[in-house]
Design a protein around this motif. Structure first.
Motif, PDB file in Angstrom:
ATOM      1  N   LEU A  90      -2.209   0.129  -7.345  1.00  0.00           N
ATOM      2  CA  LEU A  90      -1.897   1.563  -7.358  1.00  0.00           C
ATOM      3  C   LEU A  90      -3.153   2.410  -7.321  1.00  0.00           C
ATOM      4  O   LEU A  90      -3.161   3.491  -6.745  1.00  0.00           O
ATOM      5  N   LEU A  91      -4.207   1.922  -7.969  1.00  0.00           N
ATOM      6  CA  LEU A  91      -5.440   2.701  -8.102  1.00  0.00           C
ATOM      7  C   LEU A  91      -6.643   1.883  -7.637  1.00  0.00           C
ATOM      8  O   LEU A  91      -6.603   0.642  -7.684  1.00  0.00           O
TER       9      LEU A  91
ATOM     10  N   LEU B 222       8.122  11.149  -1.641  1.00  0.00           N
ATOM     11  CA  LEU B 222       7.379  10.747  -2.840  1.00  0.00           C
ATOM     12  C   LEU B 222       6.649   9.421  -2.624  1.00  0.00           C
ATOM     13  O   LEU B 222       6.100   8.837  -3.573  1.00  0.00           O
ATOM     14  N   GLY B 223       6.622   8.948  -1.395  1.00  0.00           N
ATOM     15  CA  GLY B 223       5.798   7.791  -1.045  1.00  0.00           C
ATOM     16  C   GLY B 223       6.073   6.602  -1.938  1.00  0.00           C
ATOM     17  O   GLY B 223       7.215   6.222  -2.200  1.00  0.00           O
ATOM     18  N   ARG B 224       4.996   6.032  -2.439  1.00  0.00           N
ATOM     19  CA  ARG B 224       5.121   4.808  -3.213  1.00  0.00           C
ATOM     20  C   ARG B 224       5.844   5.011  -4.533  1.00  0.00           C
ATOM     21  O   ARG B 224       6.359   4.053  -5.123  1.00  0.00           O
ATOM     22  N   LEU B 225       5.898   6.253  -5.026  1.00  0.00           N
ATOM     23  CA  LEU B 225       6.615   6.494  -6.286  1.00  0.00           C
ATOM     24  C   LEU B 225       8.081   6.086  -6.150  1.00  0.00           C
ATOM     25  O   LEU B 225       8.697   5.639  -7.128  1.00  0.00           O
TER      26      LEU B 225
ATOM     27  N   GLN C 205       9.097  17.312 -13.061  1.00  0.00           N
ATOM     28  CA  GLN C 205       8.951  16.037 -13.776  1.00  0.00           C
ATOM     29  C   GLN C 205       7.467  15.662 -13.893  1.00  0.00           C
ATOM     30  O   GLN C 205       7.018  15.154 -14.921  1.00  0.00           O
ATOM     31  N   LEU C 206       6.736  15.903 -12.805  1.00  0.00           N
ATOM     32  CA  LEU C 206       5.323  15.496 -12.785  1.00  0.00           C
ATOM     33  C   LEU C 206       4.493  16.372 -13.723  1.00  0.00           C
ATOM     34  O   LEU C 206       3.589  15.878 -14.406  1.00  0.00           O
TER      35      LEU C 206
ATOM     36  N   LEU D  66      -7.194   4.989 -23.497  1.00  0.00           N
ATOM     37  CA  LEU D  66      -6.306   4.903 -22.332  1.00  0.00           C
ATOM     38  C   LEU D  66      -4.872   4.603 -22.758  1.00  0.00           C
ATOM     39  O   LEU D  66      -3.918   5.149 -22.190  1.00  0.00           O
TER      40      LEU D  66
ATOM     41  N   ALA E 282      -3.493   7.841 -24.137  1.00  0.00           N
ATOM     42  CA  ALA E 282      -3.203   8.793 -23.051  1.00  0.00           C
ATOM     43  C   ALA E 282      -1.935   8.396 -22.299  1.00  0.00           C
ATOM     44  O   ALA E 282      -1.287   9.231 -21.674  1.00  0.00           O
TER      45      ALA E 282
ATOM     46  N   ALA F 201       5.265  15.159 -17.223  1.00  0.00           N
ATOM     47  CA  ALA F 201       4.607  13.878 -17.490  1.00  0.00           C
ATOM     48  C   ALA F 201       3.110  14.052 -17.715  1.00  0.00           C
ATOM     49  O   ALA F 201       2.468  13.219 -18.361  1.00  0.00           O
TER      50      ALA F 201
ATOM     51  N   LEU G 146      -4.455   2.713 -17.187  1.00  0.00           N
ATOM     52  CA  LEU G 146      -4.628   3.954 -16.426  1.00  0.00           C
ATOM     53  C   LEU G 146      -3.466   4.168 -15.459  1.00  0.00           C
ATOM     54  O   LEU G 146      -3.134   5.301 -15.112  1.00  0.00           O
TER      55      LEU G 146
ATOM     56  N   ASN H 177       0.714   5.833 -16.501  1.00  0.00           N
ATOM     57  CA  ASN H 177       1.241   7.180 -16.264  1.00  0.00           C
ATOM     58  C   ASN H 177       1.724   7.383 -14.823  1.00  0.00           C
ATOM     59  O   ASN H 177       2.574   8.249 -14.580  1.00  0.00           O
ATOM     60  N   ILE H 178       1.180   6.616 -13.886  1.00  0.00           N
ATOM     61  CA  ILE H 178       1.694   6.698 -12.510  1.00  0.00           C
ATOM     62  C   ILE H 178       3.137   6.170 -12.479  1.00  0.00           C
ATOM     63  O   ILE H 178       4.040   6.810 -11.929  1.00  0.00           O
TER      64      ILE H 178
ATOM     65  N   SER I 163       5.461   8.504 -14.233  1.00  0.00           N
ATOM     66  CA  SER I 163       5.737   9.676 -13.399  1.00  0.00           C
ATOM     67  C   SER I 163       6.757   9.349 -12.326  1.00  0.00           C
ATOM     68  O   SER I 163       7.644  10.158 -12.024  1.00  0.00           O
TER      69      SER I 163
ATOM     70  N   LEU J 116       0.097  14.485 -10.267  1.00  0.00           N
ATOM     71  CA  LEU J 116       0.056  13.055 -10.559  1.00  0.00           C
ATOM     72  C   LEU J 116      -1.350  12.615 -10.989  1.00  0.00           C
ATOM     73  O   LEU J 116      -1.497  11.660 -11.743  1.00  0.00           O
TER      74      LEU J 116
ATOM     75  N   SER K 283      -7.885  -1.915 -19.076  1.00  0.00           N
ATOM     76  CA  SER K 283      -8.153  -0.498 -18.807  1.00  0.00           C
ATOM     77  C   SER K 283      -7.545  -0.010 -17.495  1.00  0.00           C
ATOM     78  O   SER K 283      -6.937   1.068 -17.456  1.00  0.00           O
TER      79      SER K 283
ATOM     80  N   LEU L  50      -1.143   7.451  -2.606  1.00  0.00           N
ATOM     81  CA  LEU L  50       0.117   6.756  -2.857  1.00  0.00           C
ATOM     82  C   LEU L  50       1.210   7.165  -1.882  1.00  0.00           C
ATOM     83  O   LEU L  50       2.389   6.913  -2.122  1.00  0.00           O
ATOM     84  N   GLY L  51       0.806   7.791  -0.773  1.00  0.00           N
ATOM     85  CA  GLY L  51       1.760   8.038   0.292  1.00  0.00           C
ATOM     86  C   GLY L  51       2.693   9.219   0.075  1.00  0.00           C
ATOM     87  O   GLY L  51       3.669   9.376   0.796  1.00  0.00           O
ATOM     88  N   LEU L  52       2.404  10.073  -0.915  1.00  0.00           N
ATOM     89  CA  LEU L  52       3.240  11.261  -1.089  1.00  0.00           C
ATOM     90  C   LEU L  52       2.971  12.242   0.057  1.00  0.00           C
ATOM     91  O   LEU L  52       1.858  12.308   0.593  1.00  0.00           O
TER      92      LEU L  52
ATOM     93  N   ALA M 221      10.053   9.152 -14.037  1.00  0.00           N
ATOM     94  CA  ALA M 221      10.475  10.495 -14.460  1.00  0.00           C
ATOM     95  C   ALA M 221      11.033  11.284 -13.283  1.00  0.00           C
ATOM     96  O   ALA M 221      12.062  11.971 -13.417  1.00  0.00           O
ATOM     97  N   CYS M 222      10.369  11.207 -12.128  1.00  0.00           N
ATOM     98  CA  CYS M 222      10.909  11.882 -10.930  1.00  0.00           C
ATOM     99  C   CYS M 222      12.284  11.317 -10.598  1.00  0.00           C
ATOM    100  O   CYS M 222      13.250  12.058 -10.399  1.00  0.00           O
TER     101      CYS M 222
END
Lengths: 317, 317
Positions: A276-277, A23-26, B87-88, A88, A91, B91, A291, A294-295, A298, B291, A287, B279-281, A301-302
């Motif tokens: 992250l983005l 899941l990398g950076r998550l 989960q994703l 945003l 969302a 979300a 945005l 939600n990353i 997520s 995501l 903004s 993000l490295g996933l 949540a994982c």
């Protein structure tokens, strides 16, 4: 942060039904968040977005493509739900608060003297501090203030050194002549105020009320153990003043989005942060950070919702 | 796409309360989405995530760090809600469907002959096509199939040329010896099947059922005018087969996330796509694309929900 919770989160992460690191950076985001919340299996249910607005005396120098009355017009737009940040925040499932700081009383033009007196500066910091909901579990601070990429550039230049041109960009869209003028204004401000005290004194002399309020809110969130997602150039300049004044004061913060404002990448690099983005936004208002909510949601949540290998009866590698 | 709707969306974008271009890539995303939906002010209410699962005869060559029974174990995990993609998808407000394709009947080992016969291949394409909900307004397709980075690498090598080593990565985590073995397998498959027909024939000979099903679903979505967010290496290999067979067949698709699987960036570059996230996933399951759903939702929410300068009474630049 709570090292026991972070360690427990790291152990949980290793047991989830996915190849290690997949899941990398998550994964690191979830563990970092768990540490700050003191909960190895946390949730994000109550993000708060706060938009601070202020007006800037330095607009008298012609540094923005928009007239200063737009600050107040946009505050009304925020309150009526018509701006990008309203969409945003919605969302992202975040509540949104708007604080307009003495819009009828712009800061002083920093090419003539300090932007704020000490009382004004403390009032702005306090407004930010008090705006944070202690029940929030994630914070984004954004801003609106016609002209405010100019103080942000001056702050970055005063904190990090280099030439005014290295830190001055087009903001909402000034032309080449406007950029040259803006660079001159930044250089004059840094020449007058640079080298005076630590990050907070730089913030008082070159900043603005909304920038000081952002710093106050970010500092309050650390005490409340509310993780923060930083927004773009102006938010990062506010945060950099805190980091300059006290090492580690941004450990509870991550960078949400790298702005298209040219110097933002350099500010994040000085702060040692990887956004992250990077989707080319350059709007402010919080903004880019909104945005990214939600990353982070997520990721958490994982982490908290997935089954372990043992629970799912899946063969480990 | 509906050019009139895209043009009307572009005009609306120019009137929203923000400096021109200040929402960066969100602006082009919203206009692209509006065009495909034929609606200048669209909404995203019903995203669908479909995970296809298949087993691969080529695992007999020892190409994966996990045993093949994990495919079925993970399908159960998807059905019970315990995997990352569950989960994703939640979300992102997406419904999730799982289709396991003849797991007890792996494809043939492509180093010995074509992975699928023509009937098997058509059945897999059709399963993907029929899995798409015509009422969905956004589609993500993901996959689970132990060993399936090997067919994906072979497909990429056969379509785009170069050496097997250019396209072969560590998948879920093989060691150096495993990588060398996997590269040999890819090279043998491409030597046997490369140069035979167009992308679809390459997909039949070197792919797998879940990869063919992804291609079928992506093709169906285009007919149904449902925009697609592509996932990682395996999904992109499936999509590349379509693009090879018919130019423009991915105009309704964007790349959600650049995987940490080493060759994914090169596949996206060949497809002319810039991923929204990096993000490295490297998990598959549709995780990177899922995501990215909230990014696209946020773009569309800004576009359709923001006030115009006239509505908000904000002075334009």
């Amino acid at each position: 942060p709570d090292r026991a919770a972070a360690k427990a989160a790291e152990e949980r992460n290793g047991q989830l039904t996915k190849p290690p690191g997949a899941l990398g950076r998550l994964e690191e985001l979830a563990i970092w968040y768990a540490g700050w919340r003191g909960d190895a299996r946390p949730r994000i249910d109550a993000p708060q977005v706060i938009v601070f607005a202020g007006n800037h005396g330095v607009t008298a120098q012609g540094v923005s493509a928009f007239p200063p009355e737009v600050t107040e017009q946009m505050v009304l737009n925020f309150r009526r739900g018509g701006a990008a940040i309203n969409q945003l925040a919605k969302a992202a499932g975040a509540k949104m608060d708007v604080h307009a700081l003495d819009l009828d009383k712009p800061t002083a033009d920093f090419t003539q003297g300090p932007a704020m007196g000490e009382d004004e500066f403390l009032a702005a910091l306090r407004a930010g501090w008090q705006a944070v909901d202690p029940k929030a579990d994630l914070l984004v601070v954004g801003e609106m203030g016609i002209g405010n990429t100019t103080p942000a550039a001056a702050i970055a230049c005063a904190l990090f050194g280099g030439a005014a041109a290295d830190w001055t960009g087009r903001g909402t869209g000034v032309d080449d002549a406007g950029l040259a003028n803006k660079t001159r204004v930044v250089a004059e401000g840094v020449a007058m105020h640079g080298g005076n005290g630590d990050g907070l004194e730089i913030l008082r002399r070159l900043g603005g009320r909304e920038i000081a309020a952002m710093a106050g809110a970010i500092a309050a969130a650390r005490i409340l153990r509310i993780p923060v997602i930083l927004d773009g150039f102006i938010c990062s300049a506010a945060a950099a003043c805190l980091a300059h004044s006290a090492a580690g004061s941004l450990d509870h913060a991550i960078a949400g989005h790298q702005s298209a404002e040219s110097a933002h990448g350099a500010v994040l690099a000085r702060l040692g942060m990887q956004p992250l983005l990077a989707l080319g936004l350059r709007l402010g208002e919080g903004s880019g950070a909104a945005l990214a909510i939600n990353i982070l949601k997520s990721a958490v949540a994982c982490h908290s919702g997935m089954a372990t290998f043992a629970e799912a009866g899946v063969s480990d590698a």
